[in-house]
Design a protein around this motif. Structure first.
Motif, PDB file in Angstrom:
ATOM      1  N   THR A 111      53.704  27.953  40.299  1.00  0.00           N
ATOM      2  CA  THR A 111      54.273  29.291  40.329  1.00  0.00           C
ATOM      3  C   THR A 111      53.526  30.204  39.373  1.00  0.00           C
ATOM      4  OG1 THR A 111      56.397  28.306  40.834  1.00  0.00           O
ATOM      5  CG2 THR A 111      56.407  30.571  40.107  1.00  0.00           C
ATOM      6  N   MET A 112      53.168  29.676  38.198  1.00  0.00           N
ATOM      7  CA  MET A 112      52.421  30.476  37.235  1.00  0.00           C
ATOM      8  C   MET A 112      51.044  30.841  37.792  1.00  0.00           C
ATOM      9  SD  MET A 112      51.493  29.687  33.289  1.00  0.00           S
ATOM     10  CE  MET A 112      49.946  28.866  33.534  1.00  0.00           C
ATOM     11  N   LEU A 113      50.369  29.872  38.422  1.00  0.00           N
ATOM     12  CA  LEU A 113      49.062  30.163  39.012  1.00  0.00           C
ATOM     13  C   LEU A 113      49.180  31.199  40.118  1.00  0.00           C
ATOM     14  CD1 LEU A 113      47.465  26.607  39.132  1.00  0.00           C
ATOM     15  CD2 LEU A 113      46.937  28.480  37.580  1.00  0.00           C
ATOM     16  N   GLY A 114      50.245  31.104  40.905  1.00  0.00           N
ATOM     17  CA  GLY A 114      50.465  32.097  41.953  1.00  0.00           C
ATOM     18  C   GLY A 114      50.691  33.485  41.381  1.00  0.00           C
ATOM     19  N   THR A 115      51.430  33.562  40.275  1.00  0.00           N
ATOM     20  CA  THR A 115      51.678  34.853  39.625  1.00  0.00           C
ATOM     21  C   THR A 115      50.384  35.428  39.067  1.00  0.00           C
ATOM     22  OG1 THR A 115      53.898  34.101  39.063  1.00  0.00           O
ATOM     23  CG2 THR A 115      53.041  35.997  37.852  1.00  0.00           C
ATOM     24  N   VAL A 116      49.598  34.583  38.402  1.00  0.00           N
ATOM     25  CA  VAL A 116      48.311  35.044  37.861  1.00  0.00           C
ATOM     26  C   VAL A 116      47.411  35.527  38.991  1.00  0.00           C
ATOM     27  CG1 VAL A 116      46.197  34.272  36.705  1.00  0.00           C
ATOM     28  CG2 VAL A 116      48.430  33.623  35.795  1.00  0.00           C
ATOM     29  N   ASN A 117      47.393  34.788  40.085  1.00  0.00           N
ATOM     30  CA  ASN A 117      46.574  35.171  41.234  1.00  0.00           C
ATOM     31  C   ASN A 117      47.001  36.540  41.765  1.00  0.00           C
ATOM     32  OD1 ASN A 117      44.602  34.862  43.157  1.00  0.00           O
ATOM     33  ND2 ASN A 117      45.866  33.644  44.515  1.00  0.00           N
ATOM     34  N   ARG A 118      48.302  36.752  41.903  1.00  0.00           N
ATOM     35  CA  ARG A 118      48.794  38.040  42.409  1.00  0.00           C
ATOM     36  C   ARG A 118      48.473  39.188  41.448  1.00  0.00           C
ATOM     37  NH1 ARG A 118      53.255  34.690  43.812  1.00  0.00           N
ATOM     38  NH2 ARG A 118      53.289  34.362  46.049  1.00  0.00           N
ATOM     39  N   VAL A 119      48.628  38.940  40.150  1.00  0.00           N
ATOM     40  CA  VAL A 119      48.332  39.983  39.161  1.00  0.00           C
ATOM     41  C   VAL A 119      46.848  40.345  39.208  1.00  0.00           C
ATOM     42  CG1 VAL A 119      48.197  40.458  36.689  1.00  0.00           C
ATOM     43  CG2 VAL A 119      50.273  39.468  37.653  1.00  0.00           C
ATOM     44  N   LEU A 120      45.975  39.341  39.243  1.00  0.00           N
ATOM     45  CA  LEU A 120      44.534  39.623  39.304  1.00  0.00           C
ATOM     46  C   LEU A 120      44.159  40.374  40.578  1.00  0.00           C
ATOM     47  CD1 LEU A 120      42.960  36.344  37.880  1.00  0.00           C
ATOM     48  CD2 LEU A 120      43.045  38.594  36.815  1.00  0.00           C
ATOM     49  N   ILE A 121      44.728  39.972  41.700  1.00  0.00           N
ATOM     50  CA  ILE A 121      44.451  40.678  42.956  1.00  0.00           C
ATOM     51  C   ILE A 121      44.933  42.119  42.858  1.00  0.00           C
ATOM     52  CG2 ILE A 121      45.064  40.818  45.402  1.00  0.00           C
ATOM     53  CD1 ILE A 121      45.106  37.766  45.429  1.00  0.00           C
ATOM     54  N   GLY A 122      46.117  42.325  42.257  1.00  0.00           N
ATOM     55  CA  GLY A 122      46.639  43.681  42.108  1.00  0.00           C
ATOM     56  C   GLY A 122      45.765  44.544  41.214  1.00  0.00           C
ATOM     57  N   VAL A 123      45.313  43.998  40.084  1.00  0.00           N
ATOM     58  CA  VAL A 123      44.464  44.756  39.160  1.00  0.00           C
ATOM     59  C   VAL A 123      43.134  45.107  39.824  1.00  0.00           C
ATOM     60  CG1 VAL A 123      43.145  44.569  37.009  1.00  0.00           C
ATOM     61  CG2 VAL A 123      45.540  43.880  37.066  1.00  0.00           C
ATOM     62  N   VAL A 124      42.503  44.117  40.469  1.00  0.00           N
ATOM     63  CA  VAL A 124      41.232  44.391  41.159  1.00  0.00           C
ATOM     64  C   VAL A 124      41.433  45.428  42.252  1.00  0.00           C
ATOM     65  CG1 VAL A 124      39.469  43.368  42.660  1.00  0.00           C
ATOM     66  CG2 VAL A 124      40.182  42.176  40.602  1.00  0.00           C
ATOM     67  N   GLY A 125      42.527  45.315  42.986  1.00  0.00           N
ATOM     68  CA  GLY A 125      42.817  46.298  44.040  1.00  0.00           C
ATOM     69  C   GLY A 125      43.002  47.706  43.483  1.00  0.00           C
ATOM     70  N   LEU A 126      43.736  47.827  42.384  1.00  0.00           N
ATOM     71  CA  LEU A 126      43.940  49.147  41.781  1.00  0.00           C
ATOM     72  C   LEU A 126      42.633  49.745  41.267  1.00  0.00           C
ATOM     73  CD1 LEU A 126      47.302  48.658  39.858  1.00  0.00           C
ATOM     74  CD2 LEU A 126      46.893  50.083  41.873  1.00  0.00           C
ATOM     75  N   VAL A 127      41.793  48.920  40.632  1.00  0.00           N
ATOM     76  CA  VAL A 127      40.500  49.407  40.137  1.00  0.00           C
ATOM     77  C   VAL A 127      39.635  49.882  41.305  1.00  0.00           C
ATOM     78  CG1 VAL A 127      38.333  48.690  39.047  1.00  0.00           C
ATOM     79  CG2 VAL A 127      40.516  48.094  38.001  1.00  0.00           C
ATOM     80  N   LEU A 128      39.559  49.073  42.352  1.00  0.00           N
ATOM     81  CA  LEU A 128      38.757  49.467  43.517  1.00  0.00           C
ATOM     82  C   LEU A 128      39.310  50.722  44.185  1.00  0.00           C
ATOM     83  CD1 LEU A 128      37.976  45.998  45.128  1.00  0.00           C
ATOM     84  CD2 LEU A 128      36.410  47.488  43.876  1.00  0.00           C
ATOM     85  N   LEU A 129      40.629  50.830  44.271  1.00  0.00           N
ATOM     86  CA  LEU A 129      41.242  52.018  44.852  1.00  0.00           C
ATOM     87  C   LEU A 129      40.943  53.257  44.009  1.00  0.00           C
ATOM     88  CD1 LEU A 129      43.107  52.976  47.147  1.00  0.00           C
ATOM     89  CD2 LEU A 129      45.016  52.642  45.584  1.00  0.00           C
ATOM     90  N   ALA A 130      41.036  53.132  42.685  1.00  0.00           N
ATOM     91  CA  ALA A 130      40.758  54.279  41.807  1.00  0.00           C
ATOM     92  C   ALA A 130      39.295  54.695  41.900  1.00  0.00           C
ATOM     93  CB  ALA A 130      41.124  53.931  40.364  1.00  0.00           C
TER      94      ALA A 130
END
Length: 195
Positions: A3-22
């Motif tokens: 569950t922790m790895l899944g959360t880290v994975n989602r957070v990293l995907i979200g951060v990368v997505g936000l940076v790319l979107l910006a």
């Protein structure tokens, strides 16, 4: 841990997505004529991403293009590996068991896998069994691998597995159905001499 790895994975995907979107939004805004902030790399829509001097700086070096190609190939391979790891169906972590009182209970998927594999291994002629649960919490599916002794008929082993181990697992978890994909192979043994 998972569950922790899944959360880290989602957070990293979200951060990368936000940076790319910006960054993509800023490039699009500058390209459409909006004024760029003073810290931005390009100040007008006609600025090149790389100037001629930047593009040709390392062109005459023998190591440059093989290094660029190797790094890009490695990035592509790592991205494909990550994508297949994310999209691959994982084992079912827990099952939702109807307790009859409307509340329900959670059963660890590994616990049911262990019990199902243990009961399958106790069947006559089964040398080894491995079980993995897939699917949704409310509708799990079992993937069963059996290693059979040389004297066992596969159809008989499948009938016993279905009638006993899978039925017990379905009934104990109060499931309406427990579809299963069963793969069988024989245990390796030396050829017997016939006289």
């Amino acid at each position: 841990m998972r569950t922790m790895l899944g959360t880290v994975n989602r957070v990293l995907i979200g951060v990368v997505g936000l940076v790319l979107l910006a960054v993509g939004g800023a490039v699009l805004a500058v390209g459409l004529g909006a004024s760029a902030p003073s810290w931005w790399l390009h100040q007008s829509p006609h600025d090149a991403l790389l100037t001629t001097a930047e593009r040709t700086r390392w062109r005459d070096e023998a190591w440059w293009w093989p290094t660029v190609i190797a790094v890009l190939a490695l990035l592509v391979l790592l991205t494909l590996w990550w994508l297949t790891a994310v999209l691959r169906r994982r084992r079912l972590g827990e099952l939702l068991v109807d307790t009859g009182d409307g509340a329900g209970a959670l059963l660890r998927g590994r616990a049911l896998e262990g019990v199902l594999a243990g009961e399958a291994e106790r069947l006559d002629g089964v040398a080894h069994a491995h079980v993995a649960l897939k699917g949704r919490r409310e509708a799990p599916e079992a993937r069963v691998r059996l290693v059979l002794e040389p004297h066992v008929d596969p159809a008989t082993a499948l009938d016993h597995l279905t009638a006993q181990a899978l039925t017990h697992a379905r009934d104990s978890a109060a499931l309406e159905a427990l579809p299963a994909e069963v793969r069988m192979k024989g245990v390796k043994h030396k050829a017997e001499r016939v006289s």
